[in-house]
Enzyme design. Structure first.
Site, PDB file in Angstrom:
ATOM      1  CG  ASP A 152       0.951  -3.719   5.111  1.00  0.00           C
ATOM      2  OD1 ASP A 152       1.853  -2.741   5.430  1.00  0.00           O
ATOM      3  OD2 ASP A 152      -0.168  -3.630   5.577  1.00  0.00           O
ATOM      4  CG  HIS A 159       0.867   2.616  12.584  1.00  0.00           C
ATOM      5  ND1 HIS A 159      -0.344   1.884  13.198  1.00  0.00           N
ATOM      6  CD2 HIS A 159       1.242   2.033  11.624  1.00  0.00           C
ATOM      7  CE1 HIS A 159      -0.999   1.320  11.731  1.00  0.00           C
ATOM      8  NE2 HIS A 159       0.112   1.373  10.798  1.00  0.00           N
ATOM      9  CD  GLU A 204      -3.053  -1.451   5.354  1.00  0.00           C
ATOM     10  OE1 GLU A 204      -3.469  -2.379   6.099  1.00  0.00           O
ATOM     11  OE2 GLU A 204      -2.374  -0.399   5.905  1.00  0.00           O
ATOM     12  CG  HIS A 224      -0.717  -0.021   2.602  1.00  0.00           C
ATOM     13  ND1 HIS A 224      -0.232   1.287   3.338  1.00  0.00           N
ATOM     14  CD2 HIS A 224      -0.232  -0.872   3.482  1.00  0.00           C
ATOM     15  CE1 HIS A 224      -0.038   0.908   4.543  1.00  0.00           C
ATOM     16  NE2 HIS A 224       0.071  -0.421   4.552  1.00  0.00           N
TER      17      HIS A 224
END
Length: 472
Positions: free
Chosen positions: A364, A434, A336, A290
């Site tokens: 991913d 993240h 995504e 993604h």
């Protein structure tokens, strides 16, 4: 088991397979598994050529350098942002200039959320400015913020037991990290469960395997009929500190300010490129990653690496002058991080052709040194994939694990299509996941080379074999 591979003047000659009793008796295949193993073994020279080009040859470090150029130029690529759409347009041009076929954009609608300014300050028992990142789709606070006493819990069960204490407070979750799939439920559902017992906001211990005072963001979900409250992630260190303070009986007060806003859905695109199949062009092996990311760091690891080794797989195959029997389709997903929004719309658009999808692949989980391939499919398909992975013995990546699912390919897997994902160092991955730390500094060009070689060999061989992977 001994395999006979006949090679003359650098050309691999494929021998006819026409003997033996079928073990895949579905009316299509009339071959024994031994014959299929021999077919796969004859790809040894092709696999070595791909590995040599990716790991030692002129394509060495190419995926790393391509990725660095994009993320240094564009930065993070949040769903609905101008930077994501700039990245999509750059990639569309890159794929065309790379000489891939049928390069195009498929329009989709995606969520648009912005975090705005945010802060969290502990006022009692001492003044302490906390690192905080709002969670995706969260609402904001009033301009003056929310100032309230804190209730620290370690689980949803504890929250239920202490529900009378939660009303009018900020719930802080200090859930232990055993693995990502368990801990992430607190990020996704924490606000809803806190709101059900009357909390004003929730703060979630970052879902991370390691922390150097780094908050880790991600998506959270509201529930119809439950009040929406602001929610954010805090560091592992602050969550543990407040848990210790609470255990001593200290009163904790926090002021939380969040300028987060949700906007109407935005226009975006899934980015597609192909090497069209020579014999069965309507049949597809899909490779993907993604292109979107969160709005912190550079989105280099999640999921720039996966997107760029997927592009690299097609580049390697094209550079060697190879054209598989089936079409190799690259898809760079959008949105995504918001729950596979772009991928769902792709599935809805293309599912009428589901019988023509031999394998769907998504990278991913990082592009560090691969441990092997995760795979979901029938036992017969798994046996074939295990043989294909033996071709990667020169780089010592031959293992096949369970659980090949990925957010963007789950729609296909749940409908019966075999699926695969790349597996590597998950401890390292969730250390940076993240967070502001997801930058090119995390990436290693040599490890990306190996990951790209694995991705290219698996996708090419599955796409070029005479038969599609068998389903259950």
């Amino acid at each position: 088991m001994k395999f006979h591979v006949f090679v003359f003047v650098g050309v691999v000659h494929f021998l006819p397979l026409n003997s033996g009793k079928a073990v895949y008796g579905n009316g299509i295949s009339q071959r024994t598994f031994q014959e299929i193993k021999e077919e796969i073994a004859r790809y040894g020279d092709v696999a070595k050529a791909i590995i040599n080009l990716a790991v030692y040859g002129k394509a060495r470090n190419r995926s790393y350098e391509r990725l660095a150029l994009l993320v240094d130029t564009v930065g993070p690529r949040l769903s609905g942002s101008k930077s994501l759409e700039k990245a999509i347009q750059i990639m569309h041009q890159n794929l065309q200039e790379d000489g891939l076929e049928n390069v195009h954009l498929e329009p989709v609608k995606i969520p648009h959320w912005e975090r705005g300014e945010e802060s969290a300050v502990m006022l009692e028992p001492r003044i302490h400015k906390m690192a905080v990142l709002g969670l995706g789709s969260s609402i904001g606070t009033p301009p003056e913020g929310i100032t309230a006493e804190v209730l620290v819990v370690t689980s949803f069960d504890e929250l239920q037991r202490r529900a009378p204490e939660a009303r009018g407070k900020i719930v802080v979750y200090n859930q232990p990290y055993t693995n990502y799939s368990r801990a992430v439920q607190y990020r996704i559902q924490g606000a809803v469960e806190a709101a059900k017992v009357g909390a004003l906001a929730s703060l979630i211990r970052s879902v991370a395997s390691f922390s150097i005072y780094s908050p880790h963001t991600g998506i959270q979900e509201y529930q119809d009929g439950v009040p929406k409250i602001p929610t954010a992630c805090i560091t592992v260190e602050d969550a543990e500190m407040m848990s210790r303070m609470a255990s001593r009986g200290s009163r904790i007060v926090i002021q939380l300010k969040m300028g987060a806003k949700n906007y109407p859905d935005a226009d975006s695109f899934n980015t597609v490129a192909e090497i069209i199949g020579s014999k069965y062009p309507e049949q597809v092996v899909l490779v993907s990653g993604h292109l979107d990311s969160w709005d912190v760091g550079q989105g280099a690891m999640d999921d720039g690496g996966g997107a760029f080794i997927s592009w690299e797989a097609l580049s390697l195959i094209k550079d060697l002058g190879l054209r598989p029997k089936r079409t190799l389709r690259l898809v760079l997903w959008t949105a995504e991080e918001q729950g596979g929004i772009g991928a769902l719309q792709y599935y809805q658009l293309h599912k009428a052709n589901i019988s023509n999808y031999s394998l769907v692949m998504e990278s991913d989980l990082g592009t560090f040194l691969p441990s092997g391939l995760q795979f979901t499919g029938s036992d017969k398909a798994r046996a074939i994939v295990e043989e294909v992975m033996c071709l990667l013995e020169p780089i010592n990546v031959t293992q096949v694990f369970r659980a090949g699912e990925g957010t963007d390919i789950n729609f296909w897997i749940q409908a019966g299509v075999p699926g695969a994902s790349l597996l590597d160092d998950l401890y390292k991955y969730f250390s940076f996941h993240h967070s502001h730390g997801d930058t090119m500094t995390v990436m290693d060009p040599k490890q990306m080379n190996v990951a790209a070689a694995v991705w290219a060999v698996v996708s090419y061989v599955i796409a070029d074999m005479e038969e599609m992977l068998p389903r259950s």
